[in-house]
Motif scaffolding. Structure first.
Motif: not given
Ligand code: GTQ
Length: 348
Positions: A272, A292, A294-296, A299, A301, A318-319, A321
């Protein structure tokens, strides 16, 4: 959240009066210009696959001679920003440039800062203020604001590189412009700035009166970056292996606008990245994997898969990974983001 008044609620005659005096009421758009808790982010999370770009770029080589192009480039435009706005992220422009054997992209200089990342081919060099910079796979070649540059291909087969410019920013600042010049005639074959800064922790003291925050080193060879990441990997069994490209004179980002870095993922590893406010661009130098976010709100998936020479964009806040799908091979990525600008603005 307080419901605010809309434009339609205002009498037409009042709205027309405002327009005729070049006035606009704030409250109908208060929530869109200052959203609660998180900014709106236009940058679409996507992969410009090289296997899709390459045939179209090669066709451009057949369709458009250098004299008709000056720079034969296909822009990697992010649909989230509108294709016509030539933005990969809010202030980053990306273009895939092709030069065929024997061609020269003529000399010019401009206000936007540019970096080239060599994607394919060999035998080309960019001359920057009379300094010939060799272009090898994964190298970063800098053409900072205001410096003369022309590209020449003396090798065989096509050469392709990724242009990364702060052009959208300069353009919106109404400060984007260029000047044409006679082609340069470098007297040397070595790139001096690289030689000057070839050892980390050691800088020349020849003549360093500089008026710019941009890096004086113009070429950052991939071989050095890769060796450095591999050295780090030998000493660190876990944790993110990452480096930043800095101005060797002051340790700051090579440009004040765009920050550049490289990441290595060990075979099979998943990492991450540290969370950032700025959007980010990735270019895959070696290996294959998936990414990948996360946080949008929009997003996606499922992760995006990528292979060597692909270029990707991800929105800020966003996060992110990244997974290295290679079980035996490390993964190497180059990154570009607006982090230096966010630091300067106090919003990082
Ligand atoms: O090679 O100088 O993709 O001036 C866009 C503008 C490349 C270049 C681009 C440019 C260049």
């Amino acid at each position: 959240m307080q419901q605010l008044g809309t434009l339609e609620e205002l009498p037409l005659e009042y709205r027309e009066m405002l327009t005729s005096h070049n006035l606009v009421p704030l409250w109908p758009q208060m929530r869109s210009v200052l959203p609660y808790n998180i900014p709106s982010r236009d940058t679409t999370f996507l992969n410009w696959r090289y296997e899709n770009i390459r045939p179209l770029l090669m066709r451009a080589g057949e369709l458009t001679p250098m004299e008709k192009a000056e720079r034969r480039v296909l822009i990697l435009a992010n649909p989230g920003h509108g294709l016509e706005n030539i933005q990969a992220t809010p202030s980053i422009y990306l273009g895939m440039q092709l030069i065929l054997p024997g061609e020269t992209a003529p000399n010019h200089r401009h206000t936007p800062n540019a970096v080239r990342i060599i994607v394919e081919g060999e035998g080309a060099y960019t001359t920057v203020n009379d300094e010939p910079c060799k272009m090898e796979r994964g190298d970063l070649i800098l053409t900072p604001a205001g410096m003369w540059h022309e590209h020449h291909h003396g090798g065989e087969g096509p050469i392709v590189w990724l242009d990364i410019l702060d052009l959208p920013l300069m353009y919106r600042l109404n400060s984007s412009w260029s000047i044409e010049g006679e082609n340069q005639n470098p007297s040397r074959s070595r790139d001096k700035s690289y030689a000057d800064y070839s050892a980390s922790g050691i800088v020349p003291t020849l003549n360093l009166a500089r008026g710019s925050d941009n890096s004086p080193q113009l070429r950052y060879p991939w071989s050095k970056t890769k060796a450095c990441l591999e050295e780090m990997a030998a000493d660190h069994d876990k944790g993110l292996l990452a480096i930043a490209y800095v101005n060797p004179e002051n340790g700051q980002s090579i440009f004040p606008s765009i920050g550049f870095g490289a990441i290595m993922l060990r075979p099979g590893e998943k990492q991450k990245l540290p969370k950032m406010t700025s959007a980010k661009v990735f270019h895959v130098i070696e290996g294959a994997g998936s990414i990948m976010i996360e946080g949008h709100p929009t997003e996606i998936d499922s992760p995006l898969n990528f292979v060597e020479r692909d270029t990707l964009s991800a929105p800020g806040y966003t996060s992110i990974t990244i997974t290295n799908m290679g079980e035996h091979k490390p993964l190497f990525l180059l990154t570009a983001d607006e982090q230096p600008l966010h630091h300067y603005l106090g919003i990082f």
